[in-house]
Design a protein around this motif. Sequence first.
Motif, PDB file in Angstrom:
ATOM      1  N   SER A   1       2.504 -10.185  11.061  1.00  0.00           N
ATOM      2  CA  SER A   1       3.133 -11.351  11.693  1.00  0.00           C
ATOM      3  C   SER A   1       4.322 -11.894  10.899  1.00  0.00           C
ATOM      4  O   SER A   1       4.919 -12.892  11.288  1.00  0.00           O
ATOM      5  N   SER A   2       4.683 -11.237   9.809  1.00  0.00           N
ATOM      6  CA  SER A   2       5.791 -11.737   8.994  1.00  0.00           C
ATOM      7  C   SER A   2       7.126 -11.508   9.694  1.00  0.00           C
ATOM      8  O   SER A   2       7.284 -10.563  10.472  1.00  0.00           O
ATOM      9  N   ASP A   3       8.082 -12.376   9.412  1.00  0.00           N
ATOM     10  CA  ASP A   3       9.409 -12.260  10.021  1.00  0.00           C
ATOM     11  C   ASP A   3      10.104 -10.965   9.635  1.00  0.00           C
ATOM     12  O   ASP A   3      10.828 -10.380  10.433  1.00  0.00           O
ATOM     13  N   ASP A   4       9.883 -10.530   8.405  1.00  0.00           N
ATOM     14  CA  ASP A   4      10.577  -9.333   7.925  1.00  0.00           C
ATOM     15  C   ASP A   4       9.730  -8.065   7.997  1.00  0.00           C
ATOM     16  O   ASP A   4      10.134  -7.038   7.460  1.00  0.00           O
ATOM     17  N   GLN A   5       8.574  -8.123   8.671  1.00  0.00           N
ATOM     18  CA  GLN A   5       7.718  -6.949   8.858  1.00  0.00           C
ATOM     19  C   GLN A   5       7.487  -6.205   7.542  1.00  0.00           C
ATOM     20  O   GLN A   5       7.733  -5.012   7.406  1.00  0.00           O
ATOM     21  N   ILE A   6       6.989  -6.948   6.568  1.00  0.00           N
ATOM     22  CA  ILE A   6       6.869  -6.470   5.193  1.00  0.00           C
ATOM     23  C   ILE A   6       5.938  -5.268   5.054  1.00  0.00           C
ATOM     24  O   ILE A   6       6.188  -4.385   4.233  1.00  0.00           O
TER      25      ILE A   6
ATOM     26  N   LYS B   1       3.373  -9.020  -1.843  1.00  0.00           N
ATOM     27  CA  LYS B   1       3.935  -9.293  -0.517  1.00  0.00           C
ATOM     28  C   LYS B   1       3.077  -8.652   0.580  1.00  0.00           C
ATOM     29  O   LYS B   1       2.815  -9.273   1.610  1.00  0.00           O
ATOM     30  N   VAL B   2       2.661  -7.411   0.346  1.00  0.00           N
ATOM     31  CA  VAL B   2       1.801  -6.739   1.326  1.00  0.00           C
ATOM     32  C   VAL B   2       0.476  -7.488   1.440  1.00  0.00           C
ATOM     33  O   VAL B   2      -0.026  -7.721   2.539  1.00  0.00           O
ATOM     34  N   TRP B   3      -0.096  -7.887   0.303  1.00  0.00           N
ATOM     35  CA  TRP B   3      -1.362  -8.604   0.316  1.00  0.00           C
ATOM     36  C   TRP B   3      -1.262  -9.895   1.134  1.00  0.00           C
ATOM     37  O   TRP B   3      -2.175 -10.229   1.898  1.00  0.00           O
ATOM     38  N   THR B   4      -0.161 -10.613   1.012  1.00  0.00           N
ATOM     39  CA  THR B   4       0.024 -11.856   1.757  1.00  0.00           C
ATOM     40  C   THR B   4      -0.137 -11.616   3.254  1.00  0.00           C
ATOM     41  O   THR B   4      -0.716 -12.439   3.963  1.00  0.00           O
ATOM     42  N   GLU B   5       0.330 -10.482   3.732  1.00  0.00           N
ATOM     43  CA  GLU B   5       0.206 -10.167   5.157  1.00  0.00           C
ATOM     44  C   GLU B   5      -1.147  -9.547   5.487  1.00  0.00           C
ATOM     45  O   GLU B   5      -1.729  -9.848   6.530  1.00  0.00           O
ATOM     46  N   LEU B   6      -1.662  -8.682   4.614  1.00  0.00           N
ATOM     47  CA  LEU B   6      -2.951  -8.037   4.877  1.00  0.00           C
ATOM     48  C   LEU B   6      -4.082  -9.048   5.012  1.00  0.00           C
ATOM     49  O   LEU B   6      -4.970  -8.877   5.851  1.00  0.00           O
TER      50      LEU B   6
END
Length: 171
Positions: free
Chosen positions: A70-75, A102-107
Amino acid sequence: MGKVTTYYVIEDDLIEKGKDLSFDLIEYINDKLLQYHNYKNQEFWRCGIEYGTGVKAWHPTIELLKLLDSSDDQIIGKILDVDKFGGFDRPPYLIKSDDAKKVWTELKKISVDLIEKSILDKKIADKIKKTEGYRMDSIENKPLIILEFMEIFKAFYQAQERNKGIAVEQS
């Protein structure tokens, strides 16, 4: 036979050293970091740095995670770019600690429940199956996808928790 993906949680300075192609990072990990034990001709290893299932569902799982990001920058897609994974007889793909965080924040925003619901969504499953990649039909095998997700989740959790990076190896 097939591509098994393993995630090794390691120090950033070792990630830097691994960029030097004359340094065999995976050999170093196997010889120096993994702790093997034998008991009654049975091998055991527990080291807390190695994650992966061997179920060969890494590619459709990462494609699903990219869709759920769901991140704006599709991390997730930027950092876990499967086209950059090493493959057989190639150097590992290296992710420094800042990118692992950064990946963990989205995962951590993605639940097993969301994974299960997404796999059952025919549009999502069909989109992933039509994506060129390794064993993309595995998206329909919910237990494999969940196993793969949990290993990716654990690896990135441990990396961010320990302020370490990740080396991704395919064998």
